[in-house]
Design an enzyme around this catalytic site. Sequence first.
Site, PDB file in Angstrom:
ATOM      1  N   GLY A   1      38.751  -3.764  24.649  1.00  0.00           N
ATOM      2  CA  GLY A   1      39.778  -2.731  24.485  1.00  0.00           C
ATOM      3  C   GLY A   1      41.045  -3.124  25.203  1.00  0.00           C
ATOM      4  O   GLY A   1      40.989  -3.693  26.289  1.00  0.00           O
TER       5      GLY A   1
ATOM      6  N   ARG B   1      37.191  -7.572  18.541  1.00  0.00           N
ATOM      7  CA  ARG B   1      35.795  -7.910  18.780  1.00  0.00           C
ATOM      8  C   ARG B   1      35.485  -9.162  17.976  1.00  0.00           C
ATOM      9  O   ARG B   1      36.076  -9.406  16.934  1.00  0.00           O
ATOM     10  CB  ARG B   1      34.875  -6.778  18.329  1.00  0.00           C
ATOM     11  CG  ARG B   1      35.126  -5.487  19.097  1.00  0.00           C
ATOM     12  CD  ARG B   1      34.397  -4.314  18.474  1.00  0.00           C
ATOM     13  NE  ARG B   1      33.110  -4.075  19.099  1.00  0.00           N
ATOM     14  CZ  ARG B   1      31.959  -3.966  18.455  1.00  0.00           C
ATOM     15  NH1 ARG B   1      31.899  -4.083  17.139  1.00  0.00           N
ATOM     16  NH2 ARG B   1      30.832  -3.738  19.108  1.00  0.00           N
TER      17      ARG B   1
ATOM     18  N   ASP C   1      33.265  -6.283  30.702  1.00  0.00           N
ATOM     19  CA  ASP C   1      31.904  -6.820  30.725  1.00  0.00           C
ATOM     20  C   ASP C   1      31.586  -7.783  29.580  1.00  0.00           C
ATOM     21  O   ASP C   1      31.110  -8.899  29.801  1.00  0.00           O
ATOM     22  CB  ASP C   1      30.918  -5.645  30.613  1.00  0.00           C
ATOM     23  CG  ASP C   1      30.244  -5.387  31.942  1.00  0.00           C
ATOM     24  OD1 ASP C   1      30.793  -5.814  32.971  1.00  0.00           O
ATOM     25  OD2 ASP C   1      29.174  -4.754  31.936  1.00  0.00           O
TER      26      ASP C   1
ATOM     27  N   THR D   1      40.270  -3.250  31.973  1.00  0.00           N
ATOM     28  CA  THR D   1      39.670  -2.143  31.238  1.00  0.00           C
ATOM     29  C   THR D   1      40.107  -0.860  31.900  1.00  0.00           C
ATOM     30  O   THR D   1      40.159  -0.774  33.128  1.00  0.00           O
ATOM     31  CB  THR D   1      38.130  -2.210  31.236  1.00  0.00           C
ATOM     32  OG1 THR D   1      37.630  -0.911  30.864  1.00  0.00           O
ATOM     33  CG2 THR D   1      37.560  -2.537  32.611  1.00  0.00           C
TER      34      THR D   1
ATOM     35  N   ASP E   1      38.530   1.729  32.180  1.00  0.00           N
ATOM     36  CA  ASP E   1      37.399   2.522  32.665  1.00  0.00           C
ATOM     37  C   ASP E   1      37.068   2.330  34.145  1.00  0.00           C
ATOM     38  O   ASP E   1      36.267   3.078  34.711  1.00  0.00           O
ATOM     39  CB  ASP E   1      36.140   2.215  31.835  1.00  0.00           C
ATOM     40  CG  ASP E   1      36.240   2.795  30.443  1.00  0.00           C
ATOM     41  OD1 ASP E   1      37.044   3.730  30.241  1.00  0.00           O
ATOM     42  OD2 ASP E   1      35.533   2.314  29.549  1.00  0.00           O
TER      43      ASP E   1
ATOM     44  N   ASP F   1      35.212   0.237  35.708  1.00  0.00           N
ATOM     45  CA  ASP F   1      33.772   0.137  35.961  1.00  0.00           C
ATOM     46  C   ASP F   1      33.293  -1.306  36.064  1.00  0.00           C
ATOM     47  O   ASP F   1      32.243  -1.657  35.534  1.00  0.00           O
ATOM     48  CB  ASP F   1      32.994   0.899  34.872  1.00  0.00           C
ATOM     49  CG  ASP F   1      33.280   0.368  33.482  1.00  0.00           C
ATOM     50  OD1 ASP F   1      34.179  -0.481  33.336  1.00  0.00           O
ATOM     51  OD2 ASP F   1      32.611   0.812  32.540  1.00  0.00           O
TER      52      ASP F   1
ATOM     53  N   ARG G   1      32.958   6.085  28.418  1.00  0.00           N
ATOM     54  CA  ARG G   1      31.645   6.209  27.791  1.00  0.00           C
ATOM     55  C   ARG G   1      30.528   6.091  28.831  1.00  0.00           C
ATOM     56  O   ARG G   1      29.544   6.805  28.791  1.00  0.00           O
ATOM     57  CB  ARG G   1      31.477   5.137  26.707  1.00  0.00           C
ATOM     58  CG  ARG G   1      31.024   5.748  25.398  1.00  0.00           C
ATOM     59  CD  ARG G   1      31.184   4.819  24.228  1.00  0.00           C
ATOM     60  NE  ARG G   1      32.479   5.011  23.566  1.00  0.00           N
ATOM     61  CZ  ARG G   1      32.930   4.252  22.577  1.00  0.00           C
ATOM     62  NH1 ARG G   1      32.226   3.216  22.152  1.00  0.00           N
ATOM     63  NH2 ARG G   1      34.084   4.511  22.019  1.00  0.00           N
TER      64      ARG G   1
END
Lengths: 328, 328, 328, 328
Positions: free
Chosen positions: C14, C75, C106, C130, C132, C134, C176
């Site tokens: 992303g 992707r 990741d 990212t 996120d 994470d 997510r």
Amino acid sequence: MSKISKIGVLTSGGDAPGMNPCIRAVVRTAIFNGLQVVGIKQGYKGMIENDMYEMGTRSVSNILNLGGTILKTARCLPFRTDEGMETAYQNIKAQGIDGLVVIGGDGTFTGALRFSQKYPDISVIGVPGTIDNDLYGSTYTLGFDTATNTVIEAIDKIRDTADSHDRLFFVEVMGRDSGAIALRAGISCGAEAILLPEKSTAMEDLIAHLKNGAINKKSSSIVIVAEGDKTGGIYDLAKAVQQEITHYDIKVTVLGHLQRGGAPSSFDRVLGSRLGFAAVNALISGQSQKMVGLEANHIKLTPLEEALSHHDFKLESDLLQMMDILAI
Amino acid sequence: MSKISKIGVLTSGGDAPGMNPCIRAVVRTAIFNGLQVVGIKQGYKGMIENDMYEMGTRSVSNILNLGGTILKTARCLPFRTDEGMETAYQNIKAQGIDGLVVIGGDGTFTGALRFSQKYPDISVIGVPGTIDNDLYGSTYTLGFDTATNTVIEAIDKIRDTADSHDRLFFVEVMGRDSGAIALRAGISCGAEAILLPEKSTAMEDLIAHLKNGAINKKSSSIVIVAEGDKTGGIYDLAKAVQQEITHYDIKVTVLGHLQRGGAPSSFDRVLGSRLGFAAVNALISGQSQKMVGLEANHIKLTPLEEALSHHDFKLESDLLQMMDILAI
Amino acid sequence: MSKISKIGVLTSGGDAPGMNPCIRAVVRTAIFNGLQVVGIKQGYKGMIENDMYEMGTRSVSNILNLGGTILKTARCLPFRTDEGMETAYQNIKAQGIDGLVVIGGDGTFTGALRFSQKYPDISVIGVPGTIDNDLYGSTYTLGFDTATNTVIEAIDKIRDTADSHDRLFFVEVMGRDSGAIALRAGISCGAEAILLPEKSTAMEDLIAHLKNGAINKKSSSIVIVAEGDKTGGIYDLAKAVQQEITHYDIKVTVLGHLQRGGAPSSFDRVLGSRLGFAAVNALISGQSQKMVGLEANHIKLTPLEEALSHHDFKLESDLLQMMDILAI
Amino acid sequence: MSKISKIGVLTSGGDAPGMNPCIRAVVRTAIFNGLQVVGIKQGYKGMIENDMYEMGTRSVSNILNLGGTILKTARCLPFRTDEGMETAYQNIKAQGIDGLVVIGGDGTFTGALRFSQKYPDISVIGVPGTIDNDLYGSTYTLGFDTATNTVIEAIDKIRDTADSHDRLFFVEVMGRDSGAIALRAGISCGAEAILLPEKSTAMEDLIAHLKNGAINKKSSSIVIVAEGDKTGGIYDLAKAVQQEITHYDIKVTVLGHLQRGGAPSSFDRVLGSRLGFAAVNALISGQSQKMVGLEANHIKLTPLEEALSHHDFKLESDLLQMMDILAI
């Protein structure tokens, strides 16, 4: 360790975005823990002039996104005198206040430390609130992130017009003793040069550097000058450079006080909330004469005495290296 | 009426947000209608120095939200001479250009009119592009809406810090001959006073007015001063007021060039698109020496000669009345 | 340790604000150090499809303030196969690339590690990109700060209308597997409740909590729900709550992809620049199969293998505590 | 003509940015003219439930830059009944209110007109406040400009991620009966297609148009869909298009209520101030049952009856033409 029952909270020194989220966290954390809270207006002035009011959870509704400080702030010379301190002490004792959270910078902490040393029955915790990011014991101070974002939004706009006209802009940003805003804003905006109080720049080097940029066919150039830069006032600087670099039209913008205001960024809202929450918890656990800070993403307590004795912050060394490399 | 086959487009004078959407509309409307388009760099300078390039639909991709002008802009003294004009003419004839869209202000239009009078085989349409909103024939000029929004965002920030410190700020905004930005920004931000080039303000009246505000217990006050105000430079003004009003700490901010930049507002993107679309359609339908404008939400053509002969814009009378009433 | 001479840079997964400043830093740091740089389009897809181009210092001009990634991202399932990897390897060898900087999350790192294990003559450094937040090994990932600011600006707007109508809003934000955005945005906006993937919330508790808010006479309430929350989809959740709390009109907003875009914040521009600078320096100093991260405001290298083996991030414990306390 | 002595002001229907500046202008203009002002909470509900309060000049301090409405708004079914109206009438008579300024849309005006016809001793002036820009008698309604800017800022962000991934986004914007926001936002953001309630679009045409865009090598596409579009819900629409255009990854974003909030733009602050000022002046000069609007940059009064009888607004014809041409 005396148990705290009533907390006074104040903001002092220059206002900074994030102070309101911090006040909110102080008030609500205190009430959640069964304590009372009093808002002290205009910093130490409110202590001396007895300008305070009881705060409830709703007193701090809808302030998370407000710049400035709802408690207002002011300089207060009388607080530096014994009489001033005594009056302040009598007033807060009369209110039943036994713990103080003071949000501000160096000057604020100096006052708080002296006060608490003189009146040790009043516990004091400091919260680093200054856009300049120049306090020891916290990687970030309240307002620094928002102010830097405000600066880069302004410079992004200036870049538009600089590009359209092939111009060279000198932009002055806040920072009398600290180049923190200038350095981060400069990296963020791709400034061709950044003049910092911490690092002297010879005029010849600046001119050589800017001429080099012109050779690289840049359509515009931005030079960021921290308020406290020692090379000379920004207007003189611009004039001197204009004499050497004649093909660019040089303009000066002094960003000024708009850098202090604005809705706090998420970073500053979270930071203010964390520090306010930690400050009350520190008082509850019997701490005093400490500053709460954030280091490595964790709350850290530093004795005010220690915090005040460090004046030799280092700007991040990788940022200083990148300063020249990334603008090639 | 000669049929147009190739359009040259340029931006001249001060850059203004909305110029890029206008360029995009000119290019795509022309191509949609089977015409060719040439982008001329740096206004008339590009005509004289033959700095032009063929534009296609993709040349204007992703520019709607960019401030400034991708064609750049510059002042061009040589274009005021017969030799300069002749060189320019030869260059654009060599390119096959028979229609010009010039985006700019008074000076731009004066050049365009003289050029087209001298070389009537080149049709010219002017688009009002200036943040000052001081052109006859269009209620709004390109960039005025964005610049006013930029100003109020800055002043909203200044208000935060003014409120926190009980300060009085003098803020200088752009407008050498026009108080349009100052007036709208002042109404938008609740300025306590607005100083305009169009309206002389006696110092005593200003001071009386500000003292009155203080009596009304306002925590802060903003005075907006248009660049072209005749009362005196903003720094002298602030100094004079400080001597009379001592309980406020007075600060000055000169907003400067950040007012020119930034992503255009929706209003300016739509206005730029409409005017660019209309300019090409005007050329196609055989018009020349006209300015396209927006009045009563409709496109209107005004002869450049007429547009240039009006210098007596009136600021909206209700806004002038509201200026004093709404800040009570 | 083989000396690096040509670096390939790509973004994968992303997109995140801050990727462009990072690409710029990679390109300019490499060139400053005498290396060549190749931009690989659309992540690993560009390696397989040989979609690459030589980059110079000017290739990355004026991208600091752009959201998204100029190298694009996609992707790429074929890269998970041995054939895909082999093709990719042949293509970059043909280009002379011996070092790779891969910016992503990741999935990106997993691919990079496998590739470099298979072809150890290609050194690889990962940059955590990212929204996120994470990834193990960096307190902050590229884009997280900007995305959180985008979310709070949206929620500040929603709060305006919620207050005007005494409404309760359920707002879904990205995340997510991670509640990082939800938690910070929730603290920043004074959300009455925050539903996170990391922490299960019983419906009864949520309803009890919201009813309590109503008792406290709040005029509006915001509930923030991370995408990956397990309590049930946001629409079902809102419906269930509406049945229990009838005096509020409940509305749902799913913020969606606007959270990914926008000009990067100063924090993300500086972070991207630092990480890009560090990634190239790591390659130069002979490192491979590492991730560059920022911890305690210093650059830190973590083996990709180690970074990929940690999936048990802890959200900041003080933030989790404050979640309930500050919204009283 | 009965002389007015006390004005009631309310906001009703959906909230819109600009309502607060309008309330401020009503209050201060009234007080300046020696009238009293009462703020009525939650629209007609506050009239029926007697939820009102005396307002002074300081009641409207610092609200110019707030979204929403400090008077709050609500739907009020009882006001449609004779009993409801009678209670409302008794309440405002008891307060001594003889003039009403109602800020809202069609529904608000319908109520106001019926009320004033039934109780002609209460003069009523309507102010067009709705983000949808679908009221007769004013080129612009309060909130439309701000909402459109909010939409384009969101779509500019979505464009960043769309470009990075070569994606096609369907974005739903507000407008149940009006495509005004969709049309302006679409022109402003270079949308590839704009679906409006006023104009039916055949699915085949949409698909053909989008396929054509792909041929033109656009890296991303945005389709804007007004809430009230008749082609089918946005999710079904996206699904149908995805089946025909497989090389793009299609995503949907419904912007939702964030479109209502936010600090009003300068345009809406000025518009709100002008209309509020004009509304009070209209009451003072003996007008009733009129709407104040802005046409051709001048205040215009339109009988409410006339305003309510027009439902056939035309979107600007040049904008409709440009819709297809500029996105080529």
